[in-house]
Design a protein around this motif. Structure first.
Motif, PDB file in Angstrom:
ATOM      1  N   ASP A 177      41.309  44.287  36.250  1.00  0.00           N
ATOM      2  CA  ASP A 177      42.202  44.642  37.360  1.00  0.00           C
ATOM      3  C   ASP A 177      43.611  44.059  37.230  1.00  0.00           C
ATOM      4  O   ASP A 177      44.453  44.268  38.099  1.00  0.00           O
ATOM      5  N   ASN A 202      44.414  41.003  37.543  1.00  0.00           N
ATOM      6  CA  ASN A 202      44.617  39.805  38.361  1.00  0.00           C
ATOM      7  C   ASN A 202      43.896  38.585  37.797  1.00  0.00           C
ATOM      8  O   ASN A 202      43.818  37.552  38.453  1.00  0.00           O
ATOM      9  N   HIS A 226      36.925  45.036  43.480  1.00  0.00           N
ATOM     10  CA  HIS A 226      36.524  43.639  43.277  1.00  0.00           C
ATOM     11  C   HIS A 226      35.003  43.522  43.448  1.00  0.00           C
ATOM     12  O   HIS A 226      34.430  44.170  44.329  1.00  0.00           O
ATOM     13  N   HIS A 277      33.573  38.912  35.530  1.00  0.00           N
ATOM     14  CA  HIS A 277      34.743  38.740  36.399  1.00  0.00           C
ATOM     15  C   HIS A 277      35.221  37.286  36.379  1.00  0.00           C
ATOM     16  O   HIS A 277      35.828  36.792  37.322  1.00  0.00           O
TER      17      HIS A 277
END
Lengths: 179, 211
Positions: free
Chosen positions: A67, A69, B23, B88
């Protein structure tokens, strides 16, 4: 280092927005980053190149999971490690399979030779008719008693390449002797 | 090297704007919300166990339900994180479901120890496992379908955790629906199959999530 990270993240953000030049620059930077990582883990440069191509395609396929980020490098390295493990798993299982075939051949060949009443001389003659490299490998392994690894060192080859060549030679010999 | 340049040029040519994946916390919330609605509908259709209010006075029952719920939440978050190549960059959180599973097993052990004299075993057995399986099918399909959109680099673990998450929904439903006090029965026919299914998920992950 931070500058490079920032640059990569910026390039990736631009790429996600459809900037093709930024994307090309990002992939070039990524391949520069990953090449030493792969070269340290693989014996041949062509292997590293093939795998690098696979990794770049994987990065392309998975780019929507980034993303922009979070740091880019850990994301790219995670994909690179994943593809490397996949490659090594496939490579070693292939080697193991070839080694098993080779063992089976070694066990079965003397039996067939005895059953058909072929002499040592006739087998040697057939071995000599094989391509030079295969004949040398079989002579070193079966007449002089070298292991595949020792043959590989003497002939400047990879051990698995020796096994593959020997395996092919057995196949040819078997075909001829069974006739 | 020339091959790499060619490939880069080709990939760059193919690259259009891409919408980044949501997310993982948002994805987990969606998943938890969908599961909550699914459970609510199931309770509306099949009903809650009649002695549920009384059972909430039993601390071990409360602890069991709380940790089962915790396991469901933790596995949902883990499964989503495991669907991303780099988890992530939340590795600790991605592996948190292992701690929750350990806590759940510990609670079951204490619940079993405190079950004296043992509650009578119900007359049925495998029907419970089948019920949980039926109830977990839809969540399992949904979670695997969602995860396939991403790019897991831990596909076996992701599959195991995803299936454990789906089956914890089924287990939660049955525990709050079926009037059974025997912890031995619950462990044998509810939770052990659920854990076994988690192991099947390791294989399923390889089949479904490899890319």
């Amino acid at each position: 280092m931070t500058d490079q990270n920032d640059k990569l993240e910026k390039l990736m953000k631009q790429s996600l927005n459809g900037d093709q030049r930024a994307y090309a620059a990002l992939l070039q930077e990524t391949s520069r980053l990953l090449r030493p990582f792969l070269s340290r883990r693989l014996s041949f440069s062509n292997e590293a190149d093939d795998l690098l191509q696979e990794i770049l395609v994987s990065i392309h396929k998975a780019r929507h999971t980034y993303d922009g980020n979070r740091p880019y490098k850990p994301w790219a390295y995670a994909i690179a490690r994943f593809r490397l493990q996949d490659y090594l798993r496939a490579h070693y299982s292939d080697q193991l399979r070839q080694a098993l075939d080779f063992d089976e051949m070694e066990e079965s060949l003397p039996e067939n030779v005895t059953e058909t009443g072929l002499s040592y001389e006739s087998i040697s003659a057939e071995v000599n008719k094989l391509p030079e490299k295969q004949a040398n490998i079989l002579q070193l392994m079966h007449q002089e008693g070298y292991t595949a690894r020792e043959v590989a060192e003497r002939m400047g080859m990879n051990e698995s390449a020796v096994k593959v060549a020997a395996h092919r030679a057995y196949k040819i010999l078997r075909g001829k002797l069974e006739r | 090297m020339a091959n790499i340049d060619e490939l880069v040029a080709k990939l760059a040519q193919d690259a259009s704007a891409v919408k980044p994946a949501p997310h993982p916390f948002m994805l987990s919330l969606q998943w938890l919300g969908a599961a909550a609605i699914y459970l609510a509908v199931s309770f509306a259709v099949f009903g809650l166990r009649p002695d549920l209010a009384g059972k909430f006075h039993n601390p071990w029952f409360v602890a069991e339900i709380a940790t089962l719920l915790g396991l469901f939440v933790a596995t949902s978050v883990s499964a989503v994180l495991l669907a991303f190549p780099d988890l992530h960059q939340k590795r600790t959180l991605a592996l948190a479901s292992a701690w929750m599973l350990a806590l759940f097993l510990l609670i079951l052990f204490f619940a079993w120890r405190s079950d004296t004299p043992p509650a009578p075993l119900p007359v049925h057995d495998i029907e419970c496992t089948l019920g949980i399986t039926m109830m977990a099918l839809l969540p399992a399909v949904w979670i695997f379908y969602s995860m396939r959109k991403y790019a897991s680099t831990h596909y076996r673990l992701a599959g195991g955790v995803a299936l454990l998450s789906a089956f914890s929904v089924g287990a939660l439903w049955l525990r709050l629906h079926e009037q059974t006090d025997s912890i031995v029965h619950v462990v044998e026919w509810h939770y052990l199959p659920m854990l076994a299914i988690g192991l099947v998920g390791l294989w399923l992950g390889k089949v479904m999530l490899k890319w």
